[in-house]
Design an enzyme around this catalytic site. Structure first.
Site, PDB file in Angstrom:
ATOM      1  CG  ASN A 114      -1.455   1.269   1.708  1.00  0.00           C
ATOM      2  OD1 ASN A 114      -2.300   1.768   1.021  1.00  0.00           O
ATOM      3  ND2 ASN A 114      -0.717   1.949   2.696  1.00  0.00           N
ATOM      4  CE1 TYR A 126      -0.761   8.364  -6.491  1.00  0.00           C
ATOM      5  CE2 TYR A 126      -2.400   8.350  -7.826  1.00  0.00           C
ATOM      6  CZ  TYR A 126      -2.010   8.012  -6.730  1.00  0.00           C
ATOM      7  OH  TYR A 126      -2.588   7.292  -5.522  1.00  0.00           O
TER       8      TYR A 126
HETATM    9  P1  NAP Z   1      -1.216   8.217   3.542  1.00  0.00           P
HETATM   10  O1  NAP Z   1      -2.276   8.699   4.363  1.00  0.00           O
HETATM   11  O2  NAP Z   1      -0.034   9.391   3.107  1.00  0.00           O
HETATM   12  O3  NAP Z   1      -0.328   7.099   4.024  1.00  0.00           O
HETATM   13  C1  NAP Z   1       0.850   6.359   3.395  1.00  0.00           C
HETATM   14  C2  NAP Z   1       1.742   5.782   4.302  1.00  0.00           C
HETATM   15  O4  NAP Z   1       2.776   5.387   3.568  1.00  0.00           O
HETATM   16  C3  NAP Z   1       2.396   6.996   5.186  1.00  0.00           C
HETATM   17  O5  NAP Z   1       2.396   6.518   6.541  1.00  0.00           O
HETATM   18  C4  NAP Z   1       3.812   7.401   4.492  1.00  0.00           C
HETATM   19  O6  NAP Z   1       4.697   7.526   5.588  1.00  0.00           O
HETATM   20  C5  NAP Z   1       3.927   5.832   4.003  1.00  0.00           C
HETATM   21  N1  NAP Z   1       5.145   5.566   3.030  1.00  0.00           N
HETATM   22  C6  NAP Z   1       5.658   6.518   2.127  1.00  0.00           C
HETATM   23  N2  NAP Z   1       6.353   6.363   1.579  1.00  0.00           N
HETATM   24  C7  NAP Z   1       6.586   5.180   1.853  1.00  0.00           C
HETATM   25  C8  NAP Z   1       7.976   4.263   1.667  1.00  0.00           C
HETATM   26  N3  NAP Z   1       8.738   4.676   0.728  1.00  0.00           N
HETATM   27  N4  NAP Z   1       8.119   3.100   2.234  1.00  0.00           N
HETATM   28  C9  NAP Z   1       7.340   2.868   3.382  1.00  0.00           C
HETATM   29  N5  NAP Z   1       6.367   3.676   3.769  1.00  0.00           N
HETATM   30  C10 NAP Z   1       6.045   4.661   3.079  1.00  0.00           C
HETATM   31  O7  NAP Z   1      -1.646   7.887   2.051  1.00  0.00           O
HETATM   32  P2  NAP Z   1      -3.087   7.227   1.604  1.00  0.00           P
HETATM   33  O8  NAP Z   1      -4.016   7.959   1.063  1.00  0.00           O
HETATM   34  O9  NAP Z   1      -3.444   6.129   2.760  1.00  0.00           O
HETATM   35  O10 NAP Z   1      -2.398   6.228   0.405  1.00  0.00           O
HETATM   36  C11 NAP Z   1      -2.137   5.037   0.719  1.00  0.00           C
HETATM   37  C12 NAP Z   1      -2.132   4.313  -0.754  1.00  0.00           C
HETATM   38  O11 NAP Z   1      -3.283   4.240  -1.500  1.00  0.00           O
HETATM   39  C13 NAP Z   1      -1.025   4.872  -1.663  1.00  0.00           C
HETATM   40  O12 NAP Z   1      -0.469   4.122  -2.560  1.00  0.00           O
HETATM   41  C14 NAP Z   1      -2.022   5.798  -2.484  1.00  0.00           C
HETATM   42  O13 NAP Z   1      -1.218   6.116  -3.728  1.00  0.00           O
HETATM   43  C15 NAP Z   1      -3.095   4.910  -2.682  1.00  0.00           C
HETATM   44  N6  NAP Z   1      -4.500   5.734  -2.857  1.00  0.00           N
HETATM   45  C16 NAP Z   1      -4.795   6.859  -2.166  1.00  0.00           C
HETATM   46  C17 NAP Z   1      -5.817   7.363  -2.775  1.00  0.00           C
HETATM   47  C18 NAP Z   1      -6.511   8.623  -1.847  1.00  0.00           C
HETATM   48  O14 NAP Z   1      -7.563   9.114  -2.350  1.00  0.00           O
HETATM   49  N7  NAP Z   1      -6.206   8.871  -0.633  1.00  0.00           N
HETATM   50  C19 NAP Z   1      -6.747   7.245  -3.868  1.00  0.00           C
HETATM   51  C20 NAP Z   1      -6.173   6.319  -4.666  1.00  0.00           C
HETATM   52  C21 NAP Z   1      -4.938   5.547  -4.251  1.00  0.00           C
HETATM   53  P3  NAP Z   1       4.979   9.375   5.492  1.00  0.00           P
HETATM   54  O15 NAP Z   1       3.910   9.906   6.040  1.00  0.00           O
HETATM   55  O16 NAP Z   1       6.091   9.420   6.531  1.00  0.00           O
HETATM   56  O17 NAP Z   1       5.254   9.635   4.057  1.00  0.00           O
END
Ligand code: NAP
Length: 254
Positions: free
Chosen positions: A91, A158
């Site tokens: 994720n 992205y």
């Molecule tokens: P989020 O709240 O920013 O959580 C992402 C987590 O991953 C954070 O704890 C972050 O740490 C950690 N992270 C970032 N880079 C990393 C790395 N290289 N190695 C290990 N951990 C890492 O984001 P989210 O919205 O939950 O997104 C999770 C996934 O869903 C992502 O792949 C995103 O692209 C996908 N997604 C999200 C959405 C949306 O609308 N939210 C929509 C479609 C897809 P830091 O905070 O320290 O960076």
């Protein structure tokens, strides 16, 4: 659902926030022991505490999923600590610079997003599938995006990374289906997480734009994505592999 993953071990990357945290908690609610991996120890430890206070079992592993050695160690530590690896949700991901057209990104922006979102998922699968093939079974869910299915203006690297995640998901599913390893992707729509908060802070007006684009009329909750991930990892999804599953309030149906 309840108890569908009893005695199984699940690994969640980016488990310290948003969709990853909700997924880690949902795995634990089904009885799995969860290895919560994140680059951010504070968020990761908080997720472990939340799972334990709900009566579940979890551990934290610090890992940057864009670095091969850290991913190899993450999978080894999960197996060393919990004895096996049955489910993995890859994720961890970043939004990168948003609101910029394809011709305005520089090489650094491009490589950073591709390294975390695409290379990171490949590295996770490399070590997870190796372990699962040895065990003779396993289920992986990679978190892609609606931007892995359709274009997304202002998010070129992205969208490239997430289309890539869908591609390597389908490829690995074909390669390892006969060895008992299922590989699927979930493609979230616009989900209310800290990632989204960062985008709407940088680009005021985006929140209303996203809301207006939702056929269902609201943003998604991380728990709604987590429910799909966990289902795909249960035996109820035993005939499902190589699928890219939108959880998007109808966005890509339009
Ligand atoms: P989020 O709240 O920013 O959580 C992402 C987590 O991953 C954070 O704890 C972050 O740490 C950690 N992270 C970032 N880079 C990393 C790395 N290289 N190695 C290990 N951990 C890492 O984001 P989210 O919205 O939950 O997104 C999770 C996934 O869903 C992502 O792949 C995103 O692209 C996908 N997604 C999200 C959405 C949306 O609308 N939210 C929509 C479609 C897809 P830091 O905070 O320290 O960076």
């Amino acid at each position: 659902m309840s108890g569908l993953l009893t005695e199984r071990v699940a690994l969640v990357t980016g488990g310290g926030s948003g969709i990853g945290r909700a997924t880690a908690r949902a795995f634990a609610a089904e009885g799995a022991t969860v290895a919560v991996a994140d680059v951010d120890p504070e968020g990761g430890h908080q997720t472990v505490e939340l799972i334990e206070s709900d009566g579940g079992r979890a551990s934290f592993i610090r890992a940057d999923t864009s670095i091969a050695g850290e991913v190899e160690n993450m999978v080894a530590e999960a197996v060393r600590t919990h004895g096996r690896l049955d489910c993995a949700c890859n994720n961890a991901g970043i939004e990168g610079r948003v609101g910029t057209t394809t011709i305005d990104y520089d090489e650094g922006d491009w490589e950073h997003v591709i390294n975390v979102n695409l290379k990171g998922v490949w590295l996770c699968m490399k070590y997870e599938i190796t372990e699962m093939v040895e065990q003779g079974a396993g289920a992986i869910v990679n978190i892609a995006s609606i931007a892995g299915l359709v274009g997304l203006s202002g998010s070129s690297p992205y969208a490239a990374s997430k289309h890539g995640v869908v591609g390597i998901t389908k490829t690995a599913a074909l390669e390892f289906a006969k060895q008992g390893v299922r590989v699927n992707a979930v493609c979230p729509g616009v989900i209310d997480t800290p990632l989204l908060d960062r985008i709407v802070t940088r680009l005021p007006g985006r929140k209303q734009f996203y809301l207006d684009a939702q056929p269902i009329g609201r943003l998604g909750a991380p728990e709604e994505v987590a429910a799909a991930v966990v289902w795909l990892c249960t035996d109820q999804a035993s005939f499902v592999t190589g699928h890219a599953f939108p959880v998007d309030g109808g966005f890509v149906a339009g």
